[in-house]
Design a protein around this motif. Structure first.
Motif, PDB file in Angstrom:
ATOM      1  N   UNK A 129       0.872  -1.169   0.000  1.00 22.65           N
ATOM      2  CA  UNK A 129       0.000   0.000   0.000  1.00 22.65           C
ATOM      3  C   UNK A 129       0.909   1.219   0.000  1.00 22.65           C
ATOM      4  N   UNK A 130       0.582   2.185  -0.835  1.00 20.30           N
ATOM      5  CA  UNK A 130       1.442   3.353  -0.912  1.00 20.30           C
ATOM      6  C   UNK A 130       0.780   4.457  -1.706  1.00 20.30           C
ATOM      7  N   UNK A 131       1.598   5.190  -2.457  1.00 18.50           N
ATOM      8  CA  UNK A 131       1.086   6.311  -3.239  1.00 18.50           C
ATOM      9  C   UNK A 131       1.738   6.334  -4.608  1.00 18.50           C
ATOM     10  N   UNK A 132       1.027   6.954  -5.544  1.00 19.30           N
ATOM     11  CA  UNK A 132       1.601   7.298  -6.842  1.00 19.30           C
ATOM     12  C   UNK A 132       1.542   8.814  -6.964  1.00 19.30           C
ATOM     13  N   UNK A 133       2.690   9.410  -7.259  1.00 20.82           N
ATOM     14  CA  UNK A 133       2.742  10.852  -7.493  1.00 20.82           C
ATOM     15  C   UNK A 133       3.081  11.086  -8.958  1.00 20.82           C
ATOM     16  N   UNK A 134       2.280  11.921  -9.616  1.00 25.17           N
ATOM     17  CA  UNK A 134       2.491  12.236 -11.023  1.00 25.17           C
ATOM     18  C   UNK A 134       2.806  13.722 -11.163  1.00 25.17           C
ATOM     19  N   UNK A 135       3.880  14.035 -11.889  1.00 25.52           N
ATOM     20  CA  UNK A 135       4.228  15.422 -12.159  1.00 25.52           C
ATOM     21  C   UNK A 135       4.299  15.632 -13.666  1.00 25.52           C
ATOM     22  N   UNK A 136       3.781  16.777 -14.109  1.00 28.95           N
ATOM     23  CA  UNK A 136       3.772  17.114 -15.532  1.00 28.95           C
ATOM     24  C   UNK A 136       3.621  18.620 -15.671  1.00 28.95           C
ATOM     25  N   UNK A 137       4.579  19.230 -16.372  1.00 28.60           N
ATOM     26  CA  UNK A 137       4.533  20.670 -16.655  1.00 28.60           C
ATOM     27  C   UNK A 137       4.349  21.498 -15.387  1.00 28.60           C
ATOM     28  N   UNK A 138       5.069  21.108 -14.340  1.00 28.47           N
ATOM     29  CA  UNK A 138       5.034  21.871 -13.096  1.00 28.47           C
ATOM     30  C   UNK A 138       3.862  21.559 -12.192  1.00 28.47           C
ATOM     31  N   UNK A 139       2.935  20.711 -12.649  1.00 28.90           N
ATOM     32  CA  UNK A 139       1.797  20.331 -11.821  1.00 28.90           C
ATOM     33  C   UNK A 139       2.045  18.967 -11.200  1.00 28.90           C
ATOM     34  N   UNK A 140       1.460  18.755 -10.033  1.00 35.19           N
ATOM     35  CA  UNK A 140       1.687  17.510  -9.308  1.00 35.19           C
ATOM     36  C   UNK A 140       0.399  17.056  -8.645  1.00 35.19           C
ATOM     37  N   UNK A 141       0.208  15.737  -8.566  1.00 35.52           N
ATOM     38  CA  UNK A 141      -0.903  15.178  -7.806  1.00 35.52           C
ATOM     39  C   UNK A 141      -0.460  13.825  -7.258  1.00 35.52           C
ATOM     40  N   UNK A 142      -0.948  13.508  -6.057  1.00 39.29           N
ATOM     41  CA  UNK A 142      -0.620  12.239  -5.404  1.00 39.29           C
ATOM     42  C   UNK A 142      -1.897  11.453  -5.148  1.00 39.29           C
ATOM     43  N   UNK A 143      -1.834  10.147  -5.414  1.00 38.53           N
ATOM     44  CA  UNK A 143      -2.999   9.262  -5.289  1.00 38.53           C
ATOM     45  C   UNK A 143      -2.635   8.080  -4.396  1.00 38.53           C
ATOM     46  N   UNK A 144      -3.465   7.729  -3.403  1.00 40.60           N
ATOM     47  CA  UNK A 144      -3.213   6.507  -2.622  1.00 40.60           C
ATOM     48  C   UNK A 144      -3.565   5.283  -3.462  1.00 40.60           C
ATOM     49  N   UNK A 145      -2.726   4.260  -3.427  1.00 40.35           N
ATOM     50  CA  UNK A 145      -2.945   3.067  -4.245  1.00 40.35           C
ATOM     51  C   UNK A 145      -2.603   1.812  -3.452  1.00 40.35           C
ATOM     52  N   UNK A 146      -3.071   0.682  -3.969  1.00 46.03           N
ATOM     53  CA  UNK A 146      -2.610  -0.620  -3.503  1.00 46.03           C
ATOM     54  C   UNK A 146      -2.081  -1.377  -4.714  1.00 46.03           C
ATOM     55  N   UNK A 147      -1.062  -2.196  -4.489  1.00 51.85           N
ATOM     56  CA  UNK A 147      -0.492  -3.028  -5.542  1.00 51.85           C
ATOM     57  C   UNK A 147      -0.501  -4.464  -5.050  1.00 51.85           C
ATOM     58  N   UNK A 148      -1.120  -5.374  -5.830  1.00 50.42           N
ATOM     59  CA  UNK A 148      -1.205  -6.753  -5.371  1.00 50.42           C
ATOM     60  C   UNK A 148       0.093  -7.511  -5.648  1.00 50.42           C
ATOM     61  N   UNK A 149       0.137  -8.784  -5.278  1.00 55.46           N
ATOM     62  CA  UNK A 149       1.371  -9.559  -5.379  1.00 55.46           C
ATOM     63  C   UNK A 149       1.809  -9.787  -6.820  1.00 55.46           C
ATOM     64  N   UNK A 150       0.909  -9.538  -7.775  1.00 52.52           N
ATOM     65  CA  UNK A 150       1.245  -9.706  -9.187  1.00 52.52           C
ATOM     66  C   UNK A 150       1.646  -8.390  -9.853  1.00 52.52           C
ATOM     67  N   UNK A 151       1.640  -7.305  -9.057  1.00 48.08           N
ATOM     68  CA  UNK A 151       2.030  -6.011  -9.606  1.00 48.08           C
ATOM     69  C   UNK A 151       0.879  -5.228 -10.211  1.00 48.08           C
ATOM     70  N   UNK A 152      -0.367  -5.651  -9.967  1.00 49.14           N
ATOM     71  CA  UNK A 152      -1.529  -4.940 -10.501  1.00 49.14           C
ATOM     72  C   UNK A 152      -1.924  -3.842  -9.515  1.00 49.14           C
TER      73      UNK A 152
END
Length: 265
Positions: A129-152
């Motif tokens: 369980x963690x986060x994904x942070x996306x940055x593009x053209x000076x903008x940023x957003x963070x999303x909480x995510x889960x990743x299963x044992x298969x990488x999905x």
């Protein structure tokens, strides 16, 4: 003998085909996950390394006791996977966005989206369980995510559409101060996103998705103990808590004496 196992697996999962190395000696495990090393009794080996395909390497200190038994008798490896992430905005795939996953190991795993808006992030510890942070053209957003044992990953897509994102302004204050004292120079982080340092008003701004809960929002400032809170962003963009309290710290001098003489060490 040492046994190589998958960390956190229940029931215990033995790893075959792992290589255990100490110095110039390398032994591969079989179906039992065991590797037999020829070592000297009564000696500690500080850099015994276990590695296997699909797992993160692990290095331990191995103690061989006088009776030939060893500690630890098991070496745990963390499973890793490649995680696919898609970034969109207003229904269009986003090219050239930086995608950073922060998982349970606290480390950053980064990739860049292609023309299809897809990024392939390698070596992510799973499940996590963690986060994904996306940055593009000076903008940023963070999303909480889960990743299963298969990488999905769930959710697999990060949507940068403005209507989905809330600017979250939290105020960092000194706990117990009367009147309330805003802390300047503080930083607030969540995943790979860090706010600009707070000003005299103590306000830090994060860009988060609406309708999500963030469990690892941390405020830090010089002269204060860090504080980590769970922050919930509602679907209308409101959020709680609006303030993060930090406890002030100080260096305390203590003198120890005995019979009128200072005590060293």
């Amino acid at each position: 003998k040492v046994t190589v196992v998958e960390k956190g697996a229940s029931p215990e999962k033995l790893i075959s085909g792992a290589t255990v190395t100490v110095g110039a000696q390398a032994v591969q495990t079989g179906t039992t996950g065991e590797a037999t090393l020829r070592l000297v009794k009564g000696v500690s080996y500080p850099a015994v390394k276990a590695e296997a395909s699909g797992y993160k390497d692990s290095t331990v200190e191995l103690e061989v006791k006088a009776d030939g038994s060893v500690a630890p008798s098991k070496i745990e490896l963390v499973k890793k996977a490649t995680v696919a992430v898609t970034v969109t905005k207003d229904g269009t795939n986003v090219d050239g966005a930086t995608v950073t996953i922060v998982g349970k190991d606290g480390k950053k795993h980064e990739a860049t989206t292609n023309s299809d808006g897809e990024a392939t992030v390698k070596d992510v510890p799973v499940p996590t369980k963690g986060t994904v942070t996306v940055t593009k053209d000076g903008k940023v957003v963070t999303v909480p995510v889960t990743v299963d044992e298969h990488g999905v990953m769930d959710p697999r897509t990060v949507d940068l559409t403005e209507a989905n994102i809330a600017p979250v302004t939290v105020t960092v204050v000194e706990k117990g101060a009367t009147p309330e004292k805003a802390i300047s120079g503080a930083a607030v982080t969540v995943g790979a996103q860090a706010s600009a340092a707070t000003g005299t008003d103590g306000v830090a701004t994060l860009y988060l998705v609406k309708g999500a809960t963030y469990t690892g929002v941390t405020a830090s400032a010089a002269g204060y103990a860090d504080s980590t809170v769970t922050l919930k962003v509602e679907s209308d963009g409101s959020f709680a808590p609006s303030k993060i309290e930090l406890v002030k710290t100080a260096t305390v001098a203590v003198t120890v004496t005995k019979d009128g003489t200072n005590v060293d060490g």
